[in-house]
Design an enzyme around this catalytic site. Sequence first.
Site, PDB file in Angstrom:
ATOM      1  N   ASP A   1      25.520  85.591  38.605  1.00 48.01           N
ATOM      2  CA  ASP A   1      26.170  84.955  37.455  1.00 48.01           C
ATOM      3  C   ASP A   1      26.337  85.938  36.304  1.00 48.01           C
ATOM      4  OD1 ASP A   1      27.306  82.935  35.994  1.00 48.01           O
ATOM      5  OD2 ASP A   1      25.434  81.884  35.562  1.00 48.01           O
TER       6      ASP A   1
ATOM      7  N   ASN B   1      34.158  76.243  42.032  1.00 52.78           N
ATOM      8  CA  ASN B   1      34.949  77.298  41.367  1.00 52.78           C
ATOM      9  C   ASN B   1      36.452  77.055  41.425  1.00 52.78           C
ATOM     10  OD1 ASN B   1      32.658  80.009  42.271  1.00 52.78           O
ATOM     11  ND2 ASN B   1      32.792  78.834  40.380  1.00 52.78           N
TER      12      ASN B   1
HETATM   13  C1  FPP Z   1      29.724  84.258  38.349  1.00 50.96           C
HETATM   14  O1  FPP Z   1      30.156  84.861  37.166  1.00 50.96           O
HETATM   15  C2  FPP Z   1      30.263  84.932  39.492  1.00 50.96           C
HETATM   16  C3  FPP Z   1      31.174  84.385  40.356  1.00 50.96           C
HETATM   17  C4  FPP Z   1      31.733  83.036  40.193  1.00 50.96           C
HETATM   18  C5  FPP Z   1      31.681  85.139  41.511  1.00 50.96           C
HETATM   19  C6  FPP Z   1      30.789  86.175  42.104  1.00 50.96           C
HETATM   20  C7  FPP Z   1      31.638  87.067  42.887  1.00 50.96           C
HETATM   21  C8  FPP Z   1      31.525  88.411  43.006  1.00 50.96           C
HETATM   22  C9  FPP Z   1      30.416  89.197  42.439  1.00 50.96           C
HETATM   23  C10 FPP Z   1      32.563  89.192  43.723  1.00 50.96           C
HETATM   24  C11 FPP Z   1      32.868  88.807  45.148  1.00 50.96           C
HETATM   25  C12 FPP Z   1      31.707  88.750  46.067  1.00 50.96           C
HETATM   26  C13 FPP Z   1      31.542  89.435  47.240  1.00 50.96           C
HETATM   27  C14 FPP Z   1      30.408  89.074  48.147  1.00 50.96           C
HETATM   28  C15 FPP Z   1      32.421  90.513  47.673  1.00 50.96           C
HETATM   29  P1  FPP Z   1      30.992  83.999  36.150  1.00 50.96           P
HETATM   30  O2  FPP Z   1      32.426  84.306  36.346  1.00 50.96           O
HETATM   31  O3  FPP Z   1      30.641  82.559  36.291  1.00 50.96           O
HETATM   32  O4  FPP Z   1      30.477  84.581  34.791  1.00 50.96           O
HETATM   33  P2  FPP Z   1      30.318  83.792  33.415  1.00 50.96           P
HETATM   34  O5  FPP Z   1      29.322  82.684  33.668  1.00 50.96           O
HETATM   35  O6  FPP Z   1      29.802  84.840  32.516  1.00 50.96           O
HETATM   36  O7  FPP Z   1      31.671  83.287  33.035  1.00 50.96           O
END
Ligand code: FPP
Length: 248
Positions: free
Chosen positions: A18, A66
């Site tokens: 996250d 998501n």
């Molecule tokens: C949360 O950060 C992260 C995600 C929803 C996606 C995680 C995905 C990756 C790291 C890349 C793809 C994965 C692989 C395995 C190749 P957020 O966007 O919710 O951050 P925020 O809470 O700060 O808005």
Amino acid sequence: MSNPADRPVPQHVAIIMDGNGRWANARGLPRTLGHRKGVEVVRDTVKTAREAGIGYLTLFAFSSENWRRPQAEISELFGLLKAFVRRDLAELHAANVRIRVIGDRVTLQPDIRTLLLEAEERTAANSGMTLVIAFNYGARDEIARAAARLALDVREGRLDPSEIDAEKLNGSLDTAGMPDPDLIIRTSGEERLSNFLLWQAAYSELMFVPDFWPDFSAELFLSVLDRYASRDRRFGGLSTKPMAAVGL
Ligand code: FPP
């Protein structure tokens, strides 16, 4: 930090990655760059986990919730997963990593379904670490799909309702055959599970770190593993650790 050779290593670590968006915002960058940096950290984390002797590493890459995000961000996350599998599969395979994907695939586009299936099939016989990618994953959805599978077995006469117990349900989940996570880590300071592995987390140790996912370094991962090693896991029973080891 204690000697890695003598500390208990979790067999299964699951991570809620996250904070990509906030990491990017804090730098005046678009959220997509946070996700891209996040993929680099995925690569490093897989390497650190393998070297630490972890058997299963589960990463929450895209949740069934998501889909509420803007279409452009959804496309970016799908693109990053596809690029990761295409680019890194050969290297993961050479490193004896087995890939498994959990989540609902039925609603995914055929190209990504094929890609994920190929990654699983190509690495199925590998005996090193299992990298579990949770994609279009939601725990309540997973449990509901497991219940539907069991209901179908009952309707088709393969199963009697009296045979349904926790073990049967467990074996119908996407994670069938995997050990439960010993340790669940969430980055970015949020302290909740957000529909991740709810069934499997029954006895997991939870660790919340304030750092955003793009800042999750190997050193930080190893320090979390160190903290895990000092936890007293009882599974409803009594402590087997000496009082001093649990801080009493
Ligand atoms: C949360 O950060 C992260 C995600 C929803 C996606 C995680 C995905 C990756 C790291 C890349 C793809 C994965 C692989 C395995 C190749 P957020 O966007 O919710 O951050 P925020 O809470 O700060 O808005």
